[in-house]
Design an enzyme around this catalytic site. Structure first.
Site: not given
Length: 407
Positions: A174, A217, A275, A285, A315
């Site tokens: 990432w 993302k 994730h 998150d 994650d």
């Protein structure tokens, strides 16, 4: 009538479900324990990453972090994995990221091997002076070279870990690359990223040792207008390069269903990396909760007989609560969701759909919601010799005797 008998009446074998769940690995993430600080003096978090809060007891160094992991794993049932970031290298003296070597993770392999825990890996392309918004797509060839060499080093480390532990190590890439304001050119950065990745993956490793994945993302803090590594870019790249796509359920628009993406990718990829987080309006998150989204994700994994093809990882990073408890809560909730999915008569439900018996399908789906799931969950915990609902008592003792001593 017992829970086992009630599920049997629907054609569900509780013992088989419990046995299946015990063998599904969930890769927990080491970075919840220290707010993604790592051991390499990374300094302030950058790349659109924030760990908010200042709850006491943050782990500092390998010894404290592994002690906290031991406590967390003692309260988590099932087959275990642990995901590392490159900044968790254990070195005698400072090492720059492009110079990392497999031996810098021998301490982790030794610790994990003694506990029967498998390791996964992630290059760290953030919180660094050369990560100023662009890394693998940077217009400066010298900066791109640094990050290409870093990721190449990480793939060598992941392959080494996989060979040593006898289980493929997931190496997930990432990057934080993007633009705060509308860019004048969206194509050239992506062409540079493509070129960087092609060089990285030009080094071939046996798939018995490493599983490669790239993670998209939709946007990040300070990168709201354009993300170079978009979903479209990485899906296209993965499909044409024979690697895998990583789905982070916090990395899409809030109205998108990550669960719906899983069967689409299963139609084309050998593996799907995952994730799991709990996002609040954006990729924030938060600790994974036992909610509809996570249950939908687990349903798609189980009903498509993909427990060995979907590589499940967690994650999230919350510095506002007890960090060890955060690991336990999120990990247990992921397993609760998987157990819930395993306790459904998926073959029968698929048959109802194929036969157009949608009223009966709705009836069955709703009846399943009131089944005695909690009783089966307690059976599973007992079979794993893990504490039940009173597990938080151990966390309170650990905080009192260990975490508060770190002030």
């Amino acid at each position: 009538m017992s829970a086992t008998e009630k599920y049997a009446a629907l054609g569900v074998d509780v013992d088989a479900a419990i046995g299946k769940l015990a063998g599904i690995p969930v890769s927990m993430h080491c970075w919840q324990g220290d707010d993604i600080a790592g051991f390499m003096d990374s300094g302030e978090l950058t790349g659109g990453i924030q760990a908010t809060g200042n709850y006491p007891g943050k782990a500092r160094g390998f010894a404290q972090l592994t002690a906290d992991l031991d406590k967390a794993f003692s309260l988590i049932p099932g087959k275990k994995r642990l995901a590392l970031h490159a900044i968790y290298a254990v070195t005698e003296k400072p090492v720059e990221r492009d110079q990392l070597k497999p031996e810098h993770f021998d301490a982790w392999l030794d610790w994990a091997g003694k506990r029967g825990i498998m390791l996964d890996f992630n290059p760290t392309l953030f919180s660094h002076p050369l990560a100023d918004g662009l890394t693998l797509s940077h217009p400066d060839a010298k900066i791109r070279r640094f990050w290409v060499d870093h990721v190449k080093a990480c793939r060598a480390i992941a392959a080494y870990i996989g060979k040593k532990q006898g289980s493929p190590c997931l190496n997930n890439i990432w990057i934080p690359d993007g633009f705060k304001n509308n860019p004048a050119d969206r194509l050239t950065p992506r062409l540079r990223l493509k070129e960087s990745l092609d060089e990285i993956f030009s080094v071939k490793y046996d798939k018995k040792y490493i599983v490669d994945a790239v993670e998209s993302k939709v946007f990040g803090i300070g990168l709201e207008s354009c993300t170079v590594g978009s979903s479209e870019f990485y899906l296209s790249y993965a499909a044409t390069r024979g690697i895998n796509a990583m789905l982070d359920n916090g990395h899409f628009h809030p109205t998108e269903s990550t669960a719906d993406k899983i069967p689409s990718l299963l139609a084309f990829f050998d593996n799907v990396a995952l994730h799991v987080t709990h996002h609040v309006r954006w990729d924030s998150d938060h600790v994974v909760l036992y909610d509809d989204e996570i249950r939908d994700i687990a349903d798609e994994i189980v009903r498509n007989d993909a427990c060995d093809r979907v590589l499940i990882g967690l994650d999230y990073f919350d510095a506002s609560i007890n960090r060890v408890a955060a690991w336990v809560i999120g990990s247990r909730n992921m397993q609760k969701a998987l157990l819930s999915a395993l306790l459904k008569p998926h073959a029968k439900m698929k048959q109802l759909q194929d036969e157009g018996r949608f009223t009966e399908l709705m009836y069955l789906s709703e009846e399943l919601k009131s089944m005695p799931f909690d009783e089966v969950w307690e059976q599973y915990l007992a079979s794993q010799k893990v504490r039940g609902a009173d597990w938080f008592e151990e966390i309170k003792e650990y905080e009192k005797n260990i975490l508060k001593e770190r002030q």
